[in-house]
Write a protein that holds these residues in place. Structure first.
Motif, PDB file in Angstrom:
ATOM      1  N   LYS A  46      29.670 105.310  -2.678  1.00  0.00           N
ATOM      2  CA  LYS A  46      29.893 104.601  -1.426  1.00  0.00           C
ATOM      3  C   LYS A  46      29.373 103.183  -1.604  1.00  0.00           C
ATOM      4  O   LYS A  46      28.250 102.977  -2.067  1.00  0.00           O
ATOM      5  N   MET A  47      30.189 102.183  -1.250  1.00  0.00           N
ATOM      6  CA  MET A  47      29.792 100.785  -1.364  1.00  0.00           C
ATOM      7  C   MET A  47      29.824 100.143   0.013  1.00  0.00           C
ATOM      8  O   MET A  47      30.793 100.296   0.759  1.00  0.00           O
ATOM      9  N   VAL A  48      28.761  99.429   0.328  1.00  0.00           N
ATOM     10  CA  VAL A  48      28.637  98.773   1.627  1.00  0.00           C
ATOM     11  C   VAL A  48      28.518  97.273   1.399  1.00  0.00           C
ATOM     12  O   VAL A  48      27.758  96.825   0.545  1.00  0.00           O
ATOM     13  N   SER A  49      29.274  96.494   2.175  1.00  0.00           N
ATOM     14  CA  SER A  49      29.170  95.034   2.171  1.00  0.00           C
ATOM     15  C   SER A  49      28.823  94.596   3.585  1.00  0.00           C
ATOM     16  O   SER A  49      29.352  95.144   4.553  1.00  0.00           O
ATOM     17  N   VAL A  50      27.938  93.598   3.693  1.00  0.00           N
ATOM     18  CA  VAL A  50      27.468  93.143   5.005  1.00  0.00           C
ATOM     19  C   VAL A  50      27.443  91.619   5.036  1.00  0.00           C
ATOM     20  O   VAL A  50      27.042  90.973   4.070  1.00  0.00           O
ATOM     21  N   ILE A  51      27.877  91.065   6.164  1.00  0.00           N
ATOM     22  CA  ILE A  51      27.738  89.640   6.447  1.00  0.00           C
ATOM     23  C   ILE A  51      26.928  89.540   7.732  1.00  0.00           C
ATOM     24  O   ILE A  51      27.312  90.127   8.753  1.00  0.00           O
ATOM     25  N   THR A  52      25.818  88.826   7.684  1.00  0.00           N
ATOM     26  CA  THR A  52      24.950  88.667   8.842  1.00  0.00           C
ATOM     27  C   THR A  52      24.776  87.183   9.125  1.00  0.00           C
ATOM     28  O   THR A  52      24.528  86.393   8.213  1.00  0.00           O
ATOM     29  N   LEU A  53      24.924  86.803  10.391  1.00  0.00           N
ATOM     30  CA  LEU A  53      24.709  85.424  10.814  1.00  0.00           C
ATOM     31  C   LEU A  53      23.636  85.426  11.901  1.00  0.00           C
ATOM     32  O   LEU A  53      23.819  86.028  12.955  1.00  0.00           O
ATOM     33  N   ILE A  54      22.529  84.768  11.615  1.00  0.00           N
ATOM     34  CA  ILE A  54      21.408  84.697  12.553  1.00  0.00           C
ATOM     35  C   ILE A  54      21.333  83.287  13.118  1.00  0.00           C
ATOM     36  O   ILE A  54      21.355  82.315  12.362  1.00  0.00           O
ATOM     37  N   ARG A  55      21.264  83.180  14.441  1.00  0.00           N
ATOM     38  CA  ARG A  55      20.959  81.911  15.093  1.00  0.00           C
ATOM     39  C   ARG A  55      19.473  81.990  15.415  1.00  0.00           C
ATOM     40  O   ARG A  55      19.065  82.762  16.280  1.00  0.00           O
ATOM     41  N   LYS A  56      18.657  81.256  14.682  1.00  0.00           N
ATOM     42  CA  LYS A  56      17.199  81.398  14.777  1.00  0.00           C
ATOM     43  C   LYS A  56      16.714  81.355  16.217  1.00  0.00           C
ATOM     44  O   LYS A  56      17.075  80.456  16.975  1.00  0.00           O
ATOM     45  N   SER A  57      15.946  82.372  16.572  1.00  0.00           N
ATOM     46  CA  SER A  57      15.340  82.555  17.903  1.00  0.00           C
ATOM     47  C   SER A  57      16.355  82.819  19.007  1.00  0.00           C
ATOM     48  O   SER A  57      16.007  82.814  20.177  1.00  0.00           O
ATOM     49  N   LYS A  58      17.636  83.058  18.631  1.00  0.00           N
ATOM     50  CA  LYS A  58      18.664  83.269  19.656  1.00  0.00           C
ATOM     51  C   LYS A  58      19.638  84.386  19.306  1.00  0.00           C
ATOM     52  O   LYS A  58      20.765  84.413  19.786  1.00  0.00           O
ATOM     53  N   GLY A  59      19.228  85.311  18.442  1.00  0.00           N
ATOM     54  CA  GLY A  59      20.095  86.456  18.151  1.00  0.00           C
ATOM     55  C   GLY A  59      20.982  86.256  16.947  1.00  0.00           C
ATOM     56  O   GLY A  59      20.763  85.367  16.132  1.00  0.00           O
ATOM     57  N   GLY A  60      22.003  87.078  16.853  1.00  0.00           N
ATOM     58  CA  GLY A  60      22.901  86.998  15.718  1.00  0.00           C
ATOM     59  C   GLY A  60      24.039  87.991  15.822  1.00  0.00           C
ATOM     60  O   GLY A  60      24.155  88.742  16.793  1.00  0.00           O
ATOM     61  N   ILE A  61      24.896  87.967  14.828  1.00  0.00           N
ATOM     62  CA  ILE A  61      26.021  88.897  14.733  1.00  0.00           C
ATOM     63  C   ILE A  61      26.088  89.405  13.297  1.00  0.00           C
ATOM     64  O   ILE A  61      25.593  88.756  12.372  1.00  0.00           O
ATOM     65  N   PHE A  62      26.701  90.572  13.120  1.00  0.00           N
ATOM     66  CA  PHE A  62      26.887  91.077  11.761  1.00  0.00           C
ATOM     67  C   PHE A  62      28.182  91.859  11.660  1.00  0.00           C
ATOM     68  O   PHE A  62      28.715  92.367  12.652  1.00  0.00           O
ATOM     69  N   PHE A  63      28.670  91.920  10.442  1.00  0.00           N
ATOM     70  CA  PHE A  63      29.912  92.621  10.111  1.00  0.00           C
ATOM     71  C   PHE A  63      29.658  93.428   8.857  1.00  0.00           C
ATOM     72  O   PHE A  63      28.896  93.009   7.995  1.00  0.00           O
ATOM     73  N   TYR A  64      30.303  94.594   8.755  1.00  0.00           N
ATOM     74  CA  TYR A  64      30.076  95.438   7.584  1.00  0.00           C
ATOM     75  C   TYR A  64      31.366  96.160   7.191  1.00  0.00           C
ATOM     76  O   TYR A  64      32.292  96.305   7.992  1.00  0.00           O
ATOM     77  N   ASP A  65      31.393  96.594   5.943  1.00  0.00           N
ATOM     78  CA  ASP A  65      32.515  97.364   5.434  1.00  0.00           C
ATOM     79  C   ASP A  65      31.955  98.458   4.532  1.00  0.00           C
ATOM     80  O   ASP A  65      31.059  98.194   3.721  1.00  0.00           O
ATOM     81  N   ILE A  66      32.441  99.674   4.692  1.00  0.00           N
ATOM     82  CA  ILE A  66      32.002 100.798   3.870  1.00  0.00           C
ATOM     83  C   ILE A  66      33.232 101.371   3.154  1.00  0.00           C
ATOM     84  O   ILE A  66      34.226 101.680   3.803  1.00  0.00           O
ATOM     85  N   ARG A  67      33.134 101.466   1.860  1.00  0.00           N
ATOM     86  CA  ARG A  67      34.242 102.017   1.065  1.00  0.00           C
ATOM     87  C   ARG A  67      33.741 103.117   0.153  1.00  0.00           C
ATOM     88  O   ARG A  67      32.633 103.066  -0.348  1.00  0.00           O
TER      89      ARG A  67
END
Length: 68
Positions: A46-67
């Motif tokens: 199983k391979m996992v890829s993740v992209i995380t974007l953090i806005r310092k002190s204001k949260g963030g978003i993330f995306f992932y893929d599992i194959r």
């Protein structure tokens, strides 16, 4: 890719979401992290890829893929 917030997305849609997110606060400080990991168990890898974007002190978003 997948997002808890946005559901299933193509890579192009992920890029657009990241662009839209950063446009909300052009003066913000951002950290983007991209990573992968894999695990093999009982002959299946199983391979996992993740992209995380953090806005310092204001949260963030993330995306992932599992194959498999």
């Amino acid at each position: 890719m997948k997002s808890i917030t946005y559901g299933d997305l193509t890579f192009e849609q992920v890029c657009a979401k990241i662009k839209d997110y950063t446009k909300k606060d052009l003066q913000g400080t951002y950290v983007i992290s991209i990573g992968t990991d894999s695990q093999s168990y009982e002959g299946v890898t199983k391979m996992v890829s993740v992209i995380t974007l953090i806005r310092k002190s204001k949260g963030g978003i993330f995306f992932y893929d599992i194959r498999k």
